[in-house]
Structures are given as structure tokens and as C-alpha cells.
Design an enzyme around this catalytic site. Structure first.
Site, PDB file in Angstrom:
ATOM      1  N   ASP A 127     -59.474  41.061 104.093  1.00  0.00           N
ATOM      2  CA  ASP A 127     -59.858  39.945 103.255  1.00  0.00           C
ATOM      3  C   ASP A 127     -58.946  39.994 102.019  1.00  0.00           C
ATOM      4  OD1 ASP A 127     -61.599  37.880 102.088  1.00  0.00           O
ATOM      5  OD2 ASP A 127     -62.299  39.495 100.788  1.00  0.00           O
ATOM      6  N   LEU A 128     -58.821  38.888 101.299  1.00  0.00           N
ATOM      7  CA  LEU A 128     -57.966  38.864 100.113  1.00  0.00           C
ATOM      8  C   LEU A 128     -58.774  38.919  98.817  1.00  0.00           C
ATOM      9  CD1 LEU A 128     -55.281  36.204 101.182  1.00  0.00           C
ATOM     10  CD2 LEU A 128     -54.973  38.679 101.010  1.00  0.00           C
ATOM     11  N   ASP A 129     -59.467  37.811  98.503  1.00  0.00           N
ATOM     12  CA  ASP A 129     -60.152  37.692  97.221  1.00  0.00           C
ATOM     13  C   ASP A 129     -61.245  38.743  97.056  1.00  0.00           C
ATOM     14  OD1 ASP A 129     -58.552  35.491  96.795  1.00  0.00           O
ATOM     15  OD2 ASP A 129     -60.085  34.041  97.377  1.00  0.00           O
TER      16      ASP A 129
ATOM     17  N   ASP B 195     -64.921  42.868 101.156  1.00  0.00           N
ATOM     18  CA  ASP B 195     -65.975  43.146 100.184  1.00  0.00           C
ATOM     19  C   ASP B 195     -67.292  42.468 100.513  1.00  0.00           C
ATOM     20  OD1 ASP B 195     -66.221  40.596  97.878  1.00  0.00           O
ATOM     21  OD2 ASP B 195     -64.669  40.554  99.412  1.00  0.00           O
TER      22      ASP B 195
END
Length: 238
Positions: A16-18, A188
Site C-alpha cells: 500500500d502507499l498512503d 496499514d
């Protein structure tokens, strides 16, 4: 690092990025402020437009087209265009204004402050495994220095439904030429990242947000394979 399930073979990692590789909150807050200011100054008829007006339009679009939420970029563009139409701009003016607004949004959205620890960790991991980014958002890692670490980036909308739907997870496995069970997904969010990855057969690593507790978190549906509090902990798997 805390283990909840036995880890199997790892042949690739997806991320995942954000809020997994960087803190997304400051850039989103600044981007929303800049995006609203741009629209307000774009045309005299838009000077009194407020974020609540955009939210009403976004909700209306979601009610009319329930699947639009899978593509947050297109959803935003359509909302800006409709808000401009509602304010009295012509169809041509609104279409052009929405395109310009999205270009302005993309500029500010890419001003991400990436920790050095993230660069160091991804660099080390990429020496051992292929890395892939899978995002529900509109961040473009190639614009803020993370693009070179990833074999490819998958985005909800152009590449399928948003996580936790399995579209992008399955596409990542297909493009990597690997069985899902040999891929460790890192994120997250316990719903979109952990539960989504596990339900489609992947292994999952939860990067725990500050002050979060897996046993007391409301969206805890499935236990991850491992839990970490810092991204750098992944290097112990090498």
C-alpha cells in the site's frame, strides 16, 4: 515484529502507499486547501464555493453511480465539473476547468515528504524481491522519488475495483507470474490491506499505526501473518 500466522515462502512484496510508506495526512490537508483555492479563483462564479459544496456533489455522484468510488481521481474530476456546472459555468468551461483543476491537484498531491527510512528499506528489499505498489488512492510514486523501487504500480479504477476487492491483488500476482500465496502484502489498513490480501490467498503484514492495538481495533477482521510498527523491520526477513 509480531507473528500471528506462520510465514510461507516469499517471492515478492506488494505495498500500500498512503500511510504505509509515508504519512499521508499533511499532504492531503495541504492539497485540499490548494485545490479549493484554485477552483475559487478559477472563475468569478466560483469564488464562494466551499468544500461542503464539493462533498454534496460527491455524495450525489456516489448515489447515482455507486461504483464511481473505485476511481477516486475520476470521482474528483466529475465532482469539480459538476460543481462548476451548478455554479453557472457552461459545459465547455466546466470540462476545461475540471481538467485544469485536476492538474493543479496532482501537483500538490505529489509533494509527499518520504522518510529516508522508507527509501533505505525499499532499496534493500528490492535487492532481494520484486516490489509492487497497490493503491486505492491517486498518489503517483514516480513523482516523489519512489517509482524506481517498484516493478509496476496498480491503481483502483484503471486496474480494477479498490481494495479489499481482489481485482488488483489477483492482477499483481498475474503480472508477477507468481501464486498469490508467495506474495506478502504490506499495508496499514486491517480491512483493505490485511483482510483483502488474506482473502485472496496472499500473506499479509500489518504496519501498525501509532497507538493502534490489534486486539482493540474495530476493523480487525482477520489476523495478519505479521505485525510491525516500523517499515524497516521488514529487512529482518531478508
Amino acid at each position: 515484529m509480531r507473528f500471528y500466522r506462520p510465514l510461507g515462502q516469499i517471492s515478492a512484496l506488494t505495498f500500500d502507499l498512503d500511510d504505509t510508506l509515508y504519512d499521508n495526512r499533511p499532504v492531503i490537508l495541504r492539497t485540499e486547501q490548494e485545490a479549493l483555492a484554485f477552483v475559487q479563483n478559477y472563475h468569478p462564479l466560483l469564488k464562494n464555493l466551499q468544500n461542503r459544496d464539493f462533498q454534496r456533489v460527491r455524495q450525489m455522484l456516489r448515489e447515482q453511480e455507486p461504483e464511481i468510488y473505485h476511481d477516486v481521481t475520476e470521482w474528483r474530476r466529475r465532482a469539480v465539473e459538476q460543481a462548476m456546472l451548478n455554479a453557472g459555468l457552461s459545459a465547455q468551461e466546466a470540462a476545461a476547468g475540471a481538467v485544469e483543476s485536476m492538474a493543479h491537484f496532482a501537483h500538490w498531491r505529489s509533494r509527499v515528504d518520504v522518510p529516508q527510512e522508507t527509501h533505505d528499506t525499499l532499496r534493500r528489499l528490492a535487492e532481494k524481491w520484486p516490489l509492487v505498489a497497490i493503491t486505492n488512492g491517486n498518489a503517483r510514486p514516480e513523482r516523489f522519488g519512489l517509482g524506481d523501487y517498484f516493478e509496476f504500480v496498480l491503481r483502483a479504477g484503471p486496474d480494477g475495483r479498490s481494495k479489499p476487492f481482489n481485482d488488483m491483488y489477483h492482477l499483481a500476482a498475474e503480472k508477477l507470474g507468481l501464486p498469490p500465496g508467495e506474495i506478502l502484502h504490506v499495508g496499514d489498513d486491517l480491512t483493505t490491506d490485511v483482510a483483502g490480501a488474506i482473502r485472496c490467498g496472499m500473506q499479509a503484514c500489518w504496519i501498525r499505526p501509532e497507538n493502534a492495538d490489534l486486539m482493540r481495533t474495530l476493523d480487525s477482521r482477520l489476523l495478519p501473518h505479521i505485525e510491525i510498527s516500523r517499515l524497516a523491520s521488514l529487512t529482518t526477513l531478508i
